[in-house]
Structures are given as structure tokens and as C-alpha cells.
Design a protein around this motif. Structure first.
Motif, PDB file in Angstrom:
ATOM      1  N   VAL A   1       4.478 -11.395  -1.119  1.00 23.83           N
ATOM      2  CA  VAL A   1       4.937 -12.356  -0.108  1.00 23.83           C
ATOM      3  C   VAL A   1       5.938 -13.312  -0.745  1.00 23.83           C
ATOM      4  O   VAL A   1       5.734 -13.781  -1.870  1.00 23.83           O
TER       5      VAL A   1
ATOM      6  N   VAL B   1       3.738 -16.097   7.254  1.00 25.73           N
ATOM      7  CA  VAL B   1       3.490 -14.964   6.356  1.00 25.73           C
ATOM      8  C   VAL B   1       2.264 -15.194   5.476  1.00 25.73           C
ATOM      9  O   VAL B   1       1.605 -14.239   5.061  1.00 25.73           O
TER      10      VAL B   1
ATOM     11  N   TRP C   1       4.480 -10.406  13.770  1.00 25.08           N
ATOM     12  CA  TRP C   1       4.445  -9.990  12.365  1.00 25.08           C
ATOM     13  C   TRP C   1       3.544  -8.768  12.192  1.00 25.08           C
ATOM     14  O   TRP C   1       3.893  -7.824  11.476  1.00 25.08           O
TER      15      TRP C   1
ATOM     16  N   VAL D   1      -0.906  -6.193   2.298  1.00 28.45           N
ATOM     17  CA  VAL D   1       0.475  -6.514   1.958  1.00 28.45           C
ATOM     18  C   VAL D   1       0.629  -6.532   0.444  1.00 28.45           C
ATOM     19  O   VAL D   1      -0.268  -6.981  -0.281  1.00 28.45           O
TER      20      VAL D   1
ATOM     21  N   LEU E   1       6.477  -9.338   2.583  1.00 33.52           N
ATOM     22  CA  LEU E   1       6.827 -10.213   3.693  1.00 33.52           C
ATOM     23  C   LEU E   1       7.697 -11.352   3.176  1.00 33.52           C
ATOM     24  O   LEU E   1       7.397 -11.954   2.144  1.00 33.52           O
TER      25      LEU E   1
END
Length: 294
Positions: free
Chosen positions: A129, A116, A86, A126, A106
Motif C-alpha cells: 500500500v 486504502v 476499491w 493486498v 493500492l
């Protein structure tokens, strides 16, 4: 298009989807990864196609040791390596000229839904998600397998560790099987559910190196939900026989920017038919709110 990126000493095979866009436009990107022993042909492409139609680039990859990716032995699930895959996927899209590497979501399903959470908590950069029918609590999932199956799998896991120590052929265990069998998932809906997805994936094998079974009960990615600083969408299957929804509810409550939606279906139903259509509509709404496209 077919692409690949390095992860450790191996290479992860992937598909890169690019939406229609104006010249010079760099769309946000969604990285998609599967669950236990899954490969990208098992409906991750369907999610990616829906996201791409709405303006999102998508990277859909196979973990090392599975599918079209390299890595020996084959069919090895290793939590640390999959987390590294990942991270490698993140590094790939962040350096890609045709996507906006500063706006990355993600999407993980099943075991990937737990990974994740872990990755987003550790990364901190990030943007969003989506955690679908996620494995969040190793103890809860181990209990769901039943005592007889757990005992049978554990015997094979110990044999596999010994085989690895002496560099012998791995001892395998089924991913899905009938109740009380030596398989990681043994609820009545697991065999038919996995078979429906496996029919779409010629590279799929219903077996993994048994040593992974010794790690399941010790992995609790849901505990890291409180450390995720971006919006996170938890898609729970109310009748989940693999990753119990009750455990995920507890962990999701600790997410600072969490959204929880429950679907009246089982663990494998959300990939197909009406549950898929409903879920993917909700995911697109979530992405549009968190990562607007041009």
C-alpha cells in the motif's frame, strides 16, 4: 486503454496501463484512486505512467458519482460506496488475464490515502500500500477547517440531508474555498492547490453534496493501520493543511510493516514539480522492493 468495471448498480470508469512485457508475462498491478471529489485526470495518470515505465500495470479509476463513472446524484461522496469501489477494482484486476492478480498494490491519495488503509486491513490479500498525504483522522481534519467554516458547512449539510429525504435537488458545498467560507477545505493554500490540479481535469467540479460533511469527523481510517498485514508506505506532507501530518504519524506508528517518509511541502504540492519527482522515485523504490517485476 479505457476500461470499466461494475460496482453495485453502477459502473466505474478507469484507465488500464499495461507495460512492455514478454509474451505470457503477467505484471504486478497498482490500483490508483483519488481523494475528496478528485478525478483521475488530476495527476493520477502521471503516477501511473511512471509506475508503468518500471514494469507495473496500473488501474486508475473514478469513484461512482464522479468523473466518467456513473451514479446519481452527481458529486456524492459516500464512504461506504467508495470503499466498495476499491473492492470492485480489486475484484476486476484479480480476474484480469493480462495482469498478476495475486500481486496487487493500492495507491490512494488524500482521502483515498485513508480509504486504502481501510481496504487493505479488511481484505488481507493486498501485497503493498502507498498512502499519500492521507486523511487518517476525521477529528484532526475537521479542526483544520476552522470553526466558522465548519458551522457554515454543517448548516448546508443538514439542509442536504433533508433534501435527500424528500428526494429534492441536493444542496452543494464547495470542496475548496477561501478561509472562513462554506467549503470543506479552507486553508490559504487549498484554493490555488486545487485549481492547479483542476486545470488538468475538464470533468472536475468544485462542489459535492453537502451531507458528506456530517461524516468527516466520524471517520478514522488511520486506526486500521495496525490491522494492515502488508508493507505500507506513508507519504506525509510536512506542511499539510488538510490532513495534518501529526495525526498520521501517530497512526503510522502502529502499522506492523509501515514506512514513513516526510516531504517538506503542502498537501497539494506533492502532485507537481520537484515534490512529485522525489515522491514518485521513493514509491517506485518501495514497489520494487515489495513487488519485483520481471
Amino acid at each position: 486503454m479505457d476500461v470499466a468495471f461494475p460496482s453495485g448498480a453502477d459502473t466505474c470508469a478507469a484507465w488500464l496501463y499495461l507495460p512492455e512485457r514478454t509474451e505470457g508475462e503477467r505484471p504486478p498491478v497498482v490500483i490508483l484512486g483519488h481523494g475528496l471529489g478528485g478525478v483521475r485526470e488530476m495527476r493520477l495518470d502521471a503516477f501511473a505512467e511512471c509506475f508503468c515505465e518500471k514494469g507495473y500495470a496500473c488501474l486508475v479509476f473514478d469513484y461512482r458519482h464522479f468523473g466518467a463513472s456513473t451514479g446519481d446524484p452527481r458529486q456524492l461522496i459516500n464512504i461506504d460506496r467508495e470503499l466498495a469501489d476499491w473492492r470492485a477494482a480489486l475484484a476486476y484486476v484479480r480476474s484480469h488475464d493480462e495482469v498478476d492478480g495475486s500481486r496487487v498494490a493500492l495507491f490512494g491519495s488524500s482521502f483515498g490515502g485513508g480509504l486504502v488503509i481501510d481496504v487493505a486491513a479488511a481484505d488481507g490479500g493486498v501485497s503493498a500500500v502507498i498512502s499519500q498525504c492521507p486523511f487518517t483522522d476525521g477529528f484532526a481534519s475537521a479542526r483544520a477547517g476552522g470553526a466558522v467554516s465548519t458551522a457554515r458547512v454543517s448548516v448546508r449539510a443538514i439542509r442536504d440531508v433533508a433534501s435527500a429525504t424528500f428526494r429534492r435537488r441536493p444542496v452543494m458545498v464547495a470542496l475548496a474555498g477561501p478561509p472562513r467560507s462554506a467549503a470543506l477545505m479552507t486553508a490559504p493554500d487549498c484554493g490555488p492547490g486545487y485549481a492547479a490540479l483542476a486545470d488538468l481535469a475538464p470533468t472536475f467540479r468544485n462542489e459535492v453534496c453537502a451531507r458528506f460533511a456530517l461524516d468527516i469527523a466520524r471517520y478514522f481510517p488511520g486506526r486500521r493501520a495496525k490491522d494492515v498485514n502488508c508493507p505500507i508506505f506513508f507519504a506525509l506532507c510536512r506542511d499539510d493543511s488538510v490532513a495534518p501530518a501529526s495525526a498520521t504519524r501517530r497512526h503510522a506508528q502502529r502499522a506492523h510493516r509501515g514506512e514513513v517518509v516526510e516531504y517538506p511541502c503542502g498537501h497539494f504540492d506533492i502532485y507537481l514539480g520537484d515534490p512529485f519527482e522525489r515522491a514518485v522515485t521513493d514509491y517506485i523504490d518501495f514497489l520494487k522492493r515489495q513487488l519485483p517485476t520481471g
